[in-house]
Design a protein around this motif. Structure first.
Motif, PDB file in Angstrom:
ATOM      1  N   TYR A 180       5.556  31.702 -85.614  1.00  0.00           N
ATOM      2  CA  TYR A 180       7.082  32.310 -85.425  1.00  0.00           C
ATOM      3  C   TYR A 180       8.188  31.273 -85.809  1.00  0.00           C
ATOM      4  N   ILE A 181       9.251  31.781 -86.557  1.00  0.00           N
ATOM      5  CA  ILE A 181      10.197  30.716 -87.064  1.00  0.00           C
ATOM      6  C   ILE A 181      11.440  31.304 -86.889  1.00  0.00           C
ATOM      7  N   LEU A 182      12.391  30.429 -86.120  1.00  0.00           N
ATOM      8  CA  LEU A 182      13.400  30.454 -85.429  1.00  0.00           C
ATOM      9  C   LEU A 182      14.546  29.957 -86.116  1.00  0.00           C
ATOM     10  N   THR A 183      15.421  30.196 -86.647  1.00  0.00           N
ATOM     11  CA  THR A 183      16.725  29.878 -87.304  1.00  0.00           C
ATOM     12  C   THR A 183      17.692  30.584 -86.909  1.00  0.00           C
ATOM     13  N   PRO A 184      18.868  30.100 -86.242  1.00  0.00           N
ATOM     14  CA  PRO A 184      20.041  30.828 -85.896  1.00  0.00           C
ATOM     15  C   PRO A 184      20.917  30.821 -87.308  1.00  0.00           C
ATOM     16  N   LEU A 185      21.699  32.011 -87.291  1.00  0.00           N
ATOM     17  CA  LEU A 185      22.685  32.083 -88.408  1.00  0.00           C
ATOM     18  C   LEU A 185      23.584  31.029 -88.399  1.00  0.00           C
ATOM     19  N   ASP A 186      23.813  30.543 -87.300  1.00  0.00           N
ATOM     20  CA  ASP A 186      25.047  29.526 -87.152  1.00  0.00           C
ATOM     21  C   ASP A 186      24.576  27.996 -87.270  1.00  0.00           C
ATOM     22  N   ASP A 187      23.209  27.812 -87.901  1.00  0.00           N
ATOM     23  CA  ASP A 187      22.712  26.569 -87.821  1.00  0.00           C
ATOM     24  C   ASP A 187      23.517  25.885 -89.014  1.00  0.00           C
ATOM     25  N   PRO A 188      24.191  24.505 -88.558  1.00  0.00           N
ATOM     26  CA  PRO A 188      25.099  23.942 -89.452  1.00  0.00           C
ATOM     27  C   PRO A 188      24.288  23.051 -90.402  1.00  0.00           C
ATOM     28  N   GLU A 239      10.410  36.187 -98.392  1.00  0.00           N
ATOM     29  CA  GLU A 239       8.907  35.450 -98.237  1.00  0.00           C
ATOM     30  C   GLU A 239       8.249  35.867 -96.775  1.00  0.00           C
ATOM     31  N   CYS A 240       8.848  35.905 -95.791  1.00  0.00           N
ATOM     32  CA  CYS A 240       8.404  36.092 -94.551  1.00  0.00           C
ATOM     33  C   CYS A 240       7.970  37.691 -94.416  1.00  0.00           C
ATOM     34  N   LYS A 241       8.626  38.634 -95.064  1.00  0.00           N
ATOM     35  CA  LYS A 241       8.409  39.965 -95.199  1.00  0.00           C
ATOM     36  C   LYS A 241       6.892  40.107 -95.765  1.00  0.00           C
ATOM     37  N   LYS A 242       6.573  39.158 -96.634  1.00  0.00           N
ATOM     38  CA  LYS A 242       5.308  39.281 -97.450  1.00  0.00           C
ATOM     39  C   LYS A 242       4.173  38.800 -96.764  1.00  0.00           C
ATOM     40  N   ASN A 243       4.122  38.172 -95.583  1.00  0.00           N
ATOM     41  CA  ASN A 243       3.226  37.514 -94.765  1.00  0.00           C
ATOM     42  C   ASN A 243       3.294  38.219 -93.571  1.00  0.00           C
ATOM     43  N   LYS A 244       2.230  39.061 -93.041  1.00  0.00           N
ATOM     44  CA  LYS A 244       2.283  39.750 -91.957  1.00  0.00           C
ATOM     45  C   LYS A 244       1.889  38.943 -90.592  1.00  0.00           C
ATOM     46  N   ASN A 245       1.718  37.557 -91.072  1.00  0.00           N
ATOM     47  CA  ASN A 245       1.289  36.727 -89.960  1.00  0.00           C
ATOM     48  C   ASN A 245       2.762  35.846 -89.359  1.00  0.00           C
ATOM     49  N   ILE A 246       3.780  35.929 -90.246  1.00  0.00           N
ATOM     50  CA  ILE A 246       4.909  35.314 -89.803  1.00  0.00           C
ATOM     51  C   ILE A 246       6.091  36.258 -89.185  1.00  0.00           C
ATOM     52  N   LYS A 247       6.455  35.704 -88.090  1.00  0.00           N
ATOM     53  CA  LYS A 247       7.708  36.467 -87.407  1.00  0.00           C
ATOM     54  C   LYS A 247       8.937  35.553 -87.392  1.00  0.00           C
ATOM     55  N   PHE A 248       9.804  36.032 -88.275  1.00  0.00           N
ATOM     56  CA  PHE A 248      11.168  35.385 -88.419  1.00  0.00           C
ATOM     57  C   PHE A 248      12.610  36.139 -87.828  1.00  0.00           C
ATOM     58  N   ASP A 249      12.911  35.085 -87.072  1.00  0.00           N
ATOM     59  CA  ASP A 249      13.882  35.353 -86.092  1.00  0.00           C
ATOM     60  C   ASP A 249      15.315  34.660 -86.335  1.00  0.00           C
ATOM     61  N   THR A 250      16.325  35.380 -86.439  1.00  0.00           N
ATOM     62  CA  THR A 250      17.653  34.892 -86.921  1.00  0.00           C
ATOM     63  C   THR A 250      18.694  35.169 -86.084  1.00  0.00           C
ATOM     64  N   PRO A 251      18.484  34.715 -84.816  1.00  0.00           N
ATOM     65  CA  PRO A 251      19.952  35.092 -83.918  1.00  0.00           C
ATOM     66  C   PRO A 251      21.083  34.733 -84.371  1.00  0.00           C
ATOM     67  N   LYS A 252      22.101  35.151 -83.670  1.00  0.00           N
ATOM     68  CA  LYS A 252      23.523  35.023 -84.409  1.00  0.00           C
ATOM     69  C   LYS A 252      24.099  33.560 -83.904  1.00  0.00           C
ATOM     70  N   TYR A 253      23.446  33.176 -82.749  1.00  0.00           N
ATOM     71  CA  TYR A 253      24.071  32.045 -82.211  1.00  0.00           C
ATOM     72  C   TYR A 253      22.981  31.088 -81.781  1.00  0.00           C
ATOM     73  N   GLY A 254      23.319  29.658 -81.688  1.00  0.00           N
ATOM     74  CA  GLY A 254      22.218  28.658 -81.253  1.00  0.00           C
ATOM     75  C   GLY A 254      22.290  27.398 -81.938  1.00  0.00           C
ATOM     76  N   GLY A 255      22.838  27.216 -82.820  1.00  0.00           N
ATOM     77  CA  GLY A 255      23.253  25.958 -83.472  1.00  0.00           C
ATOM     78  C   GLY A 255      21.859  25.289 -84.302  1.00  0.00           C
ATOM     79  N   HIS A 256      21.648  24.203 -84.268  1.00  0.00           N
ATOM     80  CA  HIS A 256      20.469  23.500 -84.764  1.00  0.00           C
ATOM     81  C   HIS A 256      19.696  22.964 -83.736  1.00  0.00           C
ATOM     82  N   VAL A 257      18.529  23.447 -83.377  1.00  0.00           N
ATOM     83  CA  VAL A 257      17.573  23.262 -82.425  1.00  0.00           C
ATOM     84  C   VAL A 257      18.465  23.142 -80.902  1.00  0.00           C
ATOM     85  N   GLY A 258      19.460  24.197 -80.661  1.00  0.00           N
ATOM     86  CA  GLY A 258      20.249  24.062 -79.597  1.00  0.00           C
ATOM     87  C   GLY A 258      20.002  24.894 -78.494  1.00  0.00           C
TER      88      GLY A 258
END
Length: 315
Positions: A253-261, A272-291
């Motif tokens: 599971y890879i989690l990177t918010p879209l507003d990560d500065p 790259e994530c679409k090409k590997n069925k083992n990876i779930k890539f999540d990009t929420p709108k907010y969250g900051g950097h590890v926030g």
């Protein structure tokens, strides 16, 4: 997965990033600290929560963090309350001055490999997760090493999986607070190593290190040199985990918010994530950097969602 719905204050990327570090009150009582000898005769200190579980979570902190980083403590607390044993890694030099002139870098996997194989071998199930720099290290490990069968999954929060892209973001004026903070810590650590180990003074170009104005300058003076890279840019090219995504064979599971500065465009590897069925890539709108902060001190949505992912694999 729970949707992160911040109030207006936490929709500001820098507030979302800084608030947990500055204001979150959380404390975990680790049951013991163990000093582990590495493959190259150095050491790392790991903090345990042992409660007789057959499941182990290994946590990897970010640049110049430690087992006391708020996000590490929060995940250690949340998972241990749900029956997991915990190892929180402190990278080389993040507790005491380590035994080598070098310390760690963003693609260094051998210490992670050691802990997974040696400390995790007696567990039925092992999961591994990282944050920021540690997230890239975890992804690099999963994409380059043959992992043991009991390692069931991994997760990575805000990984700088394309170091070139992340490095360019660090150069922005809006990110000067972060770059100065990291540089100050890195320089202090280098200076201490220079002072306490006279035998290394011919190896450590302390003048060049102390003159570094950017993270790239530091990596040119220190990281690239001591780990056999041909400078900072060669280091960034070789440690970027994005090139290894295709070889990740466990649920990740890879989690990177879209507003990560701190994350540039290259750190959002949709294709790259679409090409590997083992990876779930999540990009929420907010969250900051590890926030993902909240005025509710504990838990954050971050811990809840990470646990939900791991638990879904664990079933």
């Amino acid at each position: 997965m729970k949707e992160y719905k911040p109030n207006w204050l936490f929709k500001h990327r820098h507030i979302a990033t800084c608030f947990p570090t500055l204001f979150r009150k959380i404390k975990v009582d680790y049951t013991e600290r163990e000093r582990v000898t590495t493959y190259d005769e150095d050491f790392i200190d790991i903090d345990w929560i042992k409660q007789g579980s057959d499941k182990l979570l290994i946590l990897c902190h970010g640049l110049e963090g430690s087992s006391r980083s708020k996000y590490i403590q929060a995940h250690a607390k949340y998972f241990s309350e749900r029956g997991w044993d915990i190892i929180a890694i402190n990278y080389r030099g993040c507790t005491d001055v380590n035994l080598k002139p070098y310390a760690y870098h963003g693609g260094m996997t051998m210490d992670i490999k050691l802990l997974v194989e040696e400390k995790g071998k007696n567990y039925k199930k092992v999961a591994i997760g990282g944050f920021s720099l540690g997230a890239n290290m975890v992804l690099k490990y999963l994409g380059t090493e043959k992992v043991p069968k009991n390692l069931i999954c991994g997760f990575a929060v805000s990984p700088p999986c394309d170091f070139f892209s992340s490095n360019e973001k660090f150069k922005l004026r809006s990110n000067i607070v972060y770059s100065k903070r990291f540089l100050r810590k890195l320089k202090m650590k280098s200076e201490k190593k220079y002072e306490t180990h006279p035998e290394w003074r011919e190896l450590i170009d302390i003048e060049k290190i102390m003159k570094a104005k950017t993270i790239q300058d530091f990596d040119e003076a220190y990281t690239g040199r001591f780990f056999g890279f041909n400078g900072a840019l060669d280091y960034y090219k070789k440690v970027s985990s994005i090139q290894n995504f295709r070889d990740i064979e466990v649920p990740t599971y890879i989690l990177t918010p879209l507003d990560d500065p701190m994350m540039g465009e290259g750190c959002y590897p949709y294709e790259e994530c679409k090409k590997n069925k083992n990876i779930k890539f999540d990009t929420p709108k907010y969250g900051g950097h590890v926030g993902f902060p909240s005025f509710k001190n504990y838990p954050y949505v971050l811990e809840e969602n990470i646990y939900e992912f791991v638990n879904s694999v664990d079933k």
